[in-house]
Design a protein around this motif. Structure first.
Motif, PDB file in Angstrom:
ATOM      1  N   PRO A  34       0.825  -1.210   0.000  1.00 11.82           N
ATOM      2  CA  PRO A  34       0.000   0.000   0.000  1.00 11.82           C
ATOM      3  C   PRO A  34       0.863   1.265   0.000  1.00 11.82           C
ATOM      4  N   GLN A  35       0.296   2.342  -0.515  1.00 14.43           N
ATOM      5  CA  GLN A  35       0.970   3.633  -0.520  1.00 14.43           C
ATOM      6  C   GLN A  35       0.065   4.679   0.117  1.00 14.43           C
ATOM      7  N   GLY A  36       0.654   5.602   0.881  1.00 16.73           N
ATOM      8  CA  GLY A  36      -0.098   6.722   1.424  1.00 16.73           C
ATOM      9  C   GLY A  36      -1.260   6.284   2.292  1.00 16.73           C
ATOM     10  N   SER A  37      -2.447   6.809   1.983  1.00 16.94           N
ATOM     11  CA  SER A  37      -3.641   6.546   2.786  1.00 16.94           C
ATOM     12  C   SER A  37      -4.087   5.093   2.719  1.00 16.94           C
ATOM     13  N   TRP A  38      -3.564   4.340   1.745  1.00 13.29           N
ATOM     14  CA  TRP A  38      -4.006   2.960   1.627  1.00 13.29           C
ATOM     15  C   TRP A  38      -3.441   2.039   2.692  1.00 13.29           C
ATOM     16  N   TRP A  39      -2.479   2.514   3.482  1.00 12.66           N
ATOM     17  CA  TRP A  39      -2.069   1.719   4.637  1.00 12.66           C
ATOM     18  C   TRP A  39      -3.214   1.630   5.635  1.00 12.66           C
ATOM     19  N   TRP A  40      -3.793   2.783   6.012  1.00  9.93           N
ATOM     20  CA  TRP A  40      -4.883   2.722   6.994  1.00  9.93           C
ATOM     21  C   TRP A  40      -6.192   2.283   6.349  1.00  9.93           C
ATOM     22  N   ARG A  41      -6.405   2.607   5.080  1.00 10.64           N
ATOM     23  CA  ARG A  41      -7.631   2.144   4.421  1.00 10.64           C
ATOM     24  C   ARG A  41      -7.654   0.613   4.309  1.00 10.64           C
ATOM     25  N   SER A  42      -6.505   0.024   4.007  1.00 13.58           N
ATOM     26  CA  SER A  42      -6.443  -1.440   3.924  1.00 13.58           C
ATOM     27  C   SER A  42      -6.743  -2.074   5.275  1.00 13.58           C
TER      28      SER A  42
END
Length: 322
Positions: A58-66
């Motif tokens: 994941p990159q950026g906000s996709w760490w917490w979104r995942s």
């Protein structure tokens, strides 16, 4: 165009159909009384495998979104389903869980601008009635905590589907699926160790075959098809397909385990199929334009920088009907 959409619906429907085989695999191949272990081994190895194959993190906000999506779609969902399964008869848990399409339709109306039509409401109510005829027994008991857990499981899964539709990553589908499976498995792992203790010291060939089926077919393949459907279809279209799970589980019990199939169960199955067909009907042109306009108002996802080929660095859910 119509044939392409029908093919997409049918391919997406394979996911809940595969999840419907979880009960059979669990009862026939897995160690008894270890549903959380099965959930972990169903999610975490499959997720690590997909991340290793795609070599994308994941990159950026996709760490917490995942983490959020993986928790809702897999981790918290399985945990609540585990509680419901232990405190309620299976028929009660499945019937309560059948309200998920109605919850998802309401969330889609609020988050995505999808119209909550009378047709969808009637189809949702018919789906609950059909599942109750299919799996509910007259002597079923109700436990308040179990009912709350089943309702909570339906709600978090519905929210996960709606947010998966709202948050669309430009990363490959298999990578996004892998991120969510890893996140769900990480959420479940400490709970499994706390409640069930360490894994059994020895596992039979049948146990290993069951876990492999759940990880590769029930998770890696099924969730990839499910998330692909979420990207291409409306939230309502996708969530109603989840009603196939108890239908397939009942059919497999009859075909493989010689379980008796009653007339009310047959009627319930037909009602479920009718609800599925009614929910897949395309919205009127005005409704479709409203959904497109609402989607256009959402900010486009930021492009993510591709990871180098070796950056992942990593090799490499029978709690319920999913």
């Amino acid at each position: 165009m119509l044939s392409n959409r029908l093919a997409l619906v049918l391919v997406t429907a394979l996911a809940p159909a595969l999840w419907g085989s979880t009960y059979l695999v669990t009862t026939e191949l897995l160690p008894p009384d270890r549903p959380l272990l099965a959930a972990v081994l169903r999610a975490l190895p499959a997720g690590l495998l997909l991340v290793a194959l795609t070599r994308r993190l994941p990159q950026g906000s996709w760490w917490w979104r995942s983490l959020v999506l993986g928790s809702l779609n897999i981790g918290v969902f399985f945990a609540l389903l585990f509680i419901a399964a232990y405190r309620l008869p299976g028929g009660v848990a499945a019937t309560v869980g059948a309200v998920q399409p109605l919850i998802a339709a309401g969330l889609a109306a609020g988050l995505l601008g999808e119209r909550l039509s009378p047709r969808v409401l009637l189809a949702g109510l018919a789906g609950v009635a059909g599942v109750s005829l299919l799996v509910l027994r007259a002597d079923a008991r109700l436990d308040p905590l179990g009912v709350a857990a089943a309702l909570g499981g339906a709600a978090v899964m519905a929210l996960g589907v709606a947010l998966s539709k709202k948050w669309t990553s430009p990363a490959p589908l298999l990578a996004v699926t892998g991120w969510q499976l890893v996140a769900g498995g990480v959420v479940l792992l400490p709970l499994a160790l706390l409640v069930e203790g360490p894994p059994p010291a020895t596992l039979t060939g049948e146990n290993l075959a069951g876990y492999a089926y759940l990880a590769l077919i029930g998770s890696a393949l099924a969730y990839a098809l499910w998330f692909r459907g979420i990207r291409a279809l409306s939230t309502t279209n996708v969530t109603f397909l989840g009603l196939l799970s108890p239908l397939v589980a009942t059919a497999l019990g009859w075909a493989v385990l010689d379980q008796r199939l009653t007339a009310p169960q047959v009627l319930g199955g037909l009602v479920v199929l009718a609800a599925l067909v009614a929910a897949q009907a395309r919205p009127r042109r005005r409704d479709a334009e409203r959904v497109v306009a609402a989607s256009a108002r959402q900010p486009a996802p930021r492009a993510e920088r591709a990871e180098p080929a070796g950056s992942a660095g990593s090799a490499g859910s029978a709690a319920a009907a999913r």
